[in-house]
Write a protein that holds these residues in place. Structure first.
Motif, mmCIF file in Angstrom:
data_model
loop_
_atom_site.group_PDB
_atom_site.id
_atom_site.type_symbol
_atom_site.label_atom_id
_atom_site.label_comp_id
_atom_site.label_asym_id
_atom_site.label_seq_id
_atom_site.Cartn_x
_atom_site.Cartn_y
_atom_site.Cartn_z
ATOM 1 N N ASN A 1 0.832 -1.214 0.000
ATOM 2 C CA ASN A 1 0.000 0.000 0.000
ATOM 3 C C ASN A 1 0.865 1.262 0.000
ATOM 4 O OD1 ASN A 1 -2.444 -1.352 -0.013
ATOM 5 N ND2 ASN A 1 -2.650 -1.361 2.216
ATOM 6 N N GLU A 2 1.890 1.273 0.840
ATOM 7 C CA GLU A 2 2.752 2.454 0.921
ATOM 8 C C GLU A 2 3.616 2.612 -0.326
ATOM 9 O OE1 GLU A 2 2.452 4.845 2.885
ATOM 10 O OE2 GLU A 2 1.049 3.874 4.242
ATOM 11 N N ASN B 1 1.344 4.296 -2.754
ATOM 12 C CA ASN B 1 1.181 5.699 -2.345
ATOM 13 C C ASN B 1 2.420 6.526 -2.685
ATOM 14 O OD1 ASN B 1 -1.388 5.263 -1.306
ATOM 15 N ND2 ASN B 1 -0.641 4.831 0.757
ATOM 16 N N ASP C 1 2.625 9.657 -5.232
ATOM 17 C CA ASP C 1 3.166 10.941 -4.771
ATOM 18 C C ASP C 1 4.294 11.410 -5.683
ATOM 19 O OD1 ASP C 1 1.401 10.938 -2.665
ATOM 20 O OD2 ASP C 1 2.852 10.190 -1.200
#
Length: 283
Positions: free
Chosen positions: A256-257, A260, A264
């Motif tokens: 998930n990160e 993300n 970004d």
């Protein structure tokens, strides 16, 4: 013709009988070897940590280069995005969002277990010398308020220790680092090698725990070493991401990160391009 067939059949029967006789003679050896193999396999299966995986798909907005695909090639943009997802910049930004500076372990029923978000204690640090990243801290609870922390120097029976005894490769300074003291929870522990605080979160039920600090330089290699990213089809701009880990929740959080951090990064690049375009127009 029939006689030849009968002779061959008889020879086969004799050979089979010989094999069975030789096996029966050594039946105890065969049984013993089988039992040892089953026991060793069972022990290995029990000790080996479970492996979990998390997966996700990403659809790239940019359209694939049709001419390249028509000639059987791969879309350059898709391959670029795969490399960006795997890049150290993106993976390190993903790790920064998670609590992965310290890894915690214990042994239960001869099986090593790693904690993720459920460790009964947390270690906070102000300063860590680079030599300490290779060290294992042994934490032994004494009572509700105190514990012992120990760092052992390299064992003389280890590979490094044996080479040092044979004068082939002397031990380095960090190999000789030792520590063995009792402390209270939440107290500051300061040495020339580290400055840490051990905070108790819940009851420490096991007799011993270990923890080590993750070197930021190698963090992405440690946690994303089992990351795979593939284009689901040569003609599709959809990527399938999969990561394996011995902790299911950490595998999910890492993926998930990562997504993300990738998004970004894409927003940041577009923002910088837009700023440059505005500057060009102003001129």
């Amino acid at each position: 013709m029939h006689k030849n067939k009968e002779i061959k059949t008889n020879q086969d029967e004799i050979n089979i009988k010989k094999i069975f006789k030789s096996v029966l003679k050594k039946k105890y050896t065969v049984i013993l070897i089988t039992i040892i193999f089953i026991i060793c396999s069972s022990i290995f299966a029990y000790i080996k940590p479970n492996i979990y995986y998390s997966s996700a798909t990403i659809e790239l907005k940019e359209k694939a280069n049709i001419l390249i695909q028509e000639f059987g090639g791969e879309d350059t943009n898709v391959m670029n995005q795969i490399e960006i997802l795997k890049s150290r910049f993106v993976t390190e930004n993903a790790i920064k969002k998670l609590d992965l500076d310290v890894r915690y372990f214990t042994t239960t029923n001869y099986r090593k277990k790693e904690f993720y978000l459920n460790s009964p204690f947390k270690v906070k640090f102000k300063n860590i010398h680079k030599y300490i990243y290779n060290k294992t801290f042994i934490l032994t609870p004494i009572d509700e308020n105190t514990f012992n922390i120990k760092i052992s120097q390299v064992s003389k029976f280890s590979k490094k220790g044996i080479l040092a005894q044979l004068s082939i490769s002397p031990l380095n300074e960090y190999d000789l680092i030792t520590y063995n003291k009792n402390h209270n929870y939440s107290d500051n522990i300061h040495t020339k090698w580290f400055d840490i605080t051990v905070n108790k979160i819940s009851n420490l039920k096991n007799s011993q725990y270990t923890f080590n600090f993750v070197d930021p330089f190698y963090a992405s290699k440690i946690f994303f070493k089992n990351l795979s990213i593939n284009q689901i089809s040569k003609y599709a701009s959809i990527l399938k991401l999969r990561i394996e880990d011995n902790i299911s929740l950490r595998a999910k959080d890492l993926l998930n990160e990562l997504i993300n951090a990738y998004m970004d990064q894409a927003i940041q690049v577009k923002s910088e391009v837009a700023k440059l375009s505005l500057k060009f127009i102003d001129k």
